[in-house]
Write a protein that holds these residues in place. Structure first.
Motif, mmCIF file in Angstrom:
data_model
loop_
_atom_site.group_PDB
_atom_site.id
_atom_site.type_symbol
_atom_site.label_atom_id
_atom_site.label_comp_id
_atom_site.label_asym_id
_atom_site.label_seq_id
_atom_site.Cartn_x
_atom_site.Cartn_y
_atom_site.Cartn_z
ATOM 1 N N VAL A 1 0.850 -1.181 0.000
ATOM 2 C CA VAL A 1 0.000 0.000 0.000
ATOM 3 C C VAL A 1 0.889 1.236 0.000
ATOM 4 O O VAL A 1 1.822 1.342 0.781
ATOM 5 C CB VAL A 1 -0.963 0.007 1.207
ATOM 6 C CG1 VAL A 1 -0.216 -0.159 2.518
ATOM 7 C CG2 VAL A 1 -1.810 1.252 1.217
ATOM 8 N N SER A 2 0.601 2.144 -0.925
ATOM 9 C CA SER A 2 1.360 3.401 -1.018
ATOM 10 C C SER A 2 0.595 4.472 -0.254
ATOM 11 O O SER A 2 -0.133 5.274 -0.833
ATOM 12 C CB SER A 2 1.538 3.806 -2.483
ATOM 13 O OG SER A 2 2.212 2.813 -3.216
ATOM 14 N N GLY A 3 0.749 4.464 1.049
ATOM 15 C CA GLY A 3 0.026 5.411 1.881
ATOM 16 C C GLY A 3 0.698 6.770 1.910
ATOM 17 O O GLY A 3 1.746 6.999 1.312
ATOM 18 N N ALA A 4 0.064 7.676 2.644
ATOM 19 C CA ALA A 4 0.602 9.031 2.769
ATOM 20 C C ALA A 4 -0.009 9.691 3.990
ATOM 21 O O ALA A 4 -1.113 9.338 4.418
ATOM 22 C CB ALA A 4 0.311 9.863 1.521
ATOM 23 N N ALA A 5 0.705 10.623 4.545
ATOM 24 C CA ALA A 5 0.160 11.417 5.639
ATOM 25 C C ALA A 5 -0.929 12.326 5.093
ATOM 26 O O ALA A 5 -0.804 12.887 4.000
ATOM 27 C CB ALA A 5 1.262 12.244 6.286
ATOM 28 N N ARG A 6 -1.988 12.501 5.855
ATOM 29 C CA ARG A 6 -3.087 13.356 5.415
ATOM 30 C C ARG A 6 -2.598 14.781 5.126
ATOM 31 O O ARG A 6 -3.036 15.415 4.164
ATOM 32 C CB ARG A 6 -4.188 13.363 6.480
ATOM 33 C CG ARG A 6 -5.471 14.010 6.024
ATOM 34 C CD ARG A 6 -6.541 13.924 7.084
ATOM 35 N NE ARG A 6 -7.270 12.663 7.050
ATOM 36 C CZ ARG A 6 -7.251 11.751 8.018
ATOM 37 N NH1 ARG A 6 -6.523 11.956 9.104
ATOM 38 N NH2 ARG A 6 -7.953 10.634 7.916
ATOM 39 N N ALA A 7 -1.666 15.271 5.925
ATOM 40 C CA ALA A 7 -1.144 16.626 5.720
ATOM 41 C C ALA A 7 -0.404 16.753 4.396
ATOM 42 O O ALA A 7 -0.453 17.803 3.745
ATOM 43 C CB ALA A 7 -0.234 17.023 6.882
ATOM 44 N N ASP A 8 0.283 15.708 3.974
ATOM 45 C CA ASP A 8 0.979 15.743 2.684
ATOM 46 C C ASP A 8 -0.016 15.849 1.536
ATOM 47 O O ASP A 8 0.185 16.610 0.577
ATOM 48 C CB ASP A 8 1.825 14.480 2.498
ATOM 49 C CG ASP A 8 3.088 14.473 3.347
ATOM 50 O OD1 ASP A 8 3.352 15.482 4.031
ATOM 51 O OD2 ASP A 8 3.804 13.452 3.324
ATOM 52 N N LEU A 9 -1.096 15.084 1.624
ATOM 53 C CA LEU A 9 -2.105 15.122 0.569
ATOM 54 C C LEU A 9 -2.832 16.459 0.556
ATOM 55 O O LEU A 9 -3.204 16.964 -0.510
ATOM 56 C CB LEU A 9 -3.089 13.969 0.746
ATOM 57 C CG LEU A 9 -2.460 12.579 0.584
ATOM 58 C CD1 LEU A 9 -3.418 11.489 1.041
ATOM 59 C CD2 LEU A 9 -2.033 12.338 -0.862
ATOM 60 N N ALA A 10 -3.011 17.054 1.721
ATOM 61 C CA ALA A 10 -3.607 18.388 1.792
ATOM 62 C C ALA A 10 -2.701 19.416 1.140
ATOM 63 O O ALA A 10 -3.153 20.309 0.405
ATOM 64 C CB ALA A 10 -3.880 18.761 3.245
#
Length: 283
Positions: free
Chosen positions: A165-174
């Motif tokens: 899974v290529s996850g990400a921090a919510r802040a990065d996506l924001a």
């Protein structure tokens, strides 16, 4: 240039608003309940009340808006119609760019929760509004509700086998969304957004590193994982959706093979261990 964010009092929407404020961009925060965005209003944000179900309120909320972030709704089963309401309002308001928060590989993703995103993307393709697809990877924060228990018991449970899974921090996506909303050249683009790909065994190792205690991953048969979620208080229908998500992760449905996220935010994506460590520090 005025930028509007739907769901602006939610976990992602609020972070997008915060990122936009750093750019001195005029921001409209669209929320269901004004009280939920009182602190944003105190900081000078233009807070407007609307719901995805009310075209009249959506028209008022989008008046004078040039760019819009449509944060996908959470009402499974009806949210495609809700999203289309926003799209039609954006057409009537002559919005210059609508960015939509979708899911990785939406065009071919077989995950149950991906189907609404696929339908919304199709509606945008047919719409008379320039658009961008922000195919957001799994939030690392999705694993935080089970983090404390995994650290306590030493076991993280799932049904994803050795899928990545290529996850990400919510802040990065924001931050990535804010970049798209405040810079040029994004109309018509599809951004597959995710950080480093890891297996659930890798996520368990990240939990272990963050806590300083051993955590291992235990893969369960689907029916056992669903039952475990139900025992933890997850409603039966949603437990089945989460189990389906893990089974699709086992097929790499959330694997992102692109550097779009790092390109938009100008730095490497935040690793899961940092998100888990910050969560544990807050406890």
């Amino acid at each position: 240039m005025t930028v509007a964010v739907t769901g602006a009092s939610g976990q992602l929407g609020r972070l997008v608003v915060e990122a936009l404020l750093l750019t001195d961009t005029p921001v409209v925060a669209i929320v269901r309940n004004r009280a939920s965005a009182a602190k944003l209003a105190e900081r000078g944000v233009d807070v407007r009340q609307a719901t995805y179900d009310d075209p009249r309120l959506l028209d008022k909320a989008l008046a004078g808006v040039q760019r819009l972030l449509l944060v996908s709704g959470s009402d499974f089963g009806v949210r495609v119609g809700q999203h289309v309401n926003v799209i039609r309002a954006a057409e009537r308001a002559h919005v210059g760019l609508l960015a939509y928060t979708s899911i990785p590989n939406a065009h071919r993703n077989q995950m149950v929760m991906a189907q609404d995103h696929k339908a919304t993307e199709a509606a945008l393709v047919d719409a008379d509004v320039p658009h961008t697809f922000l195919r957001n990877g799994w939030y690392w924060e999705n694993y935080i509700p089970n983090l404390a228990r995994a650290v306590e018991t030493g076991v993280m449970y799932g049904a994803a086998r050795d899928g990545r899974v290529s996850g990400a921090a919510r802040a990065d996506l924001a931050e990535a969304a804010a970049t798209v909303l405040t810079t040029e050249g994004h109309a018509g683009h599809i951004y597959e957004l995710g950080g480093d790909a890891v297996t659930y065994a890798g996520l368990a190792a990240a939990m272990s590193d963050a806590a300083g205690k051993p955590v291992r991953y235990q893969d369960l048969p689907p029916e056992d994982f669903t039952a475990a979620l139900e025992r933890a208080g997850v409603p039966t229908g949603f437990a089945q959706v989460l189990t389906d998500a893990d089974l699709r992760i086992a097929e790499d449905a959330l694997l992102v093979d692109s550097d779009d996220l790092a390109g938009l935010i100008g730095r490497p994506a935040t690793p899961a261990v940092d998100v888990f460590r910050a969560a544990l520090d807050r406890e």
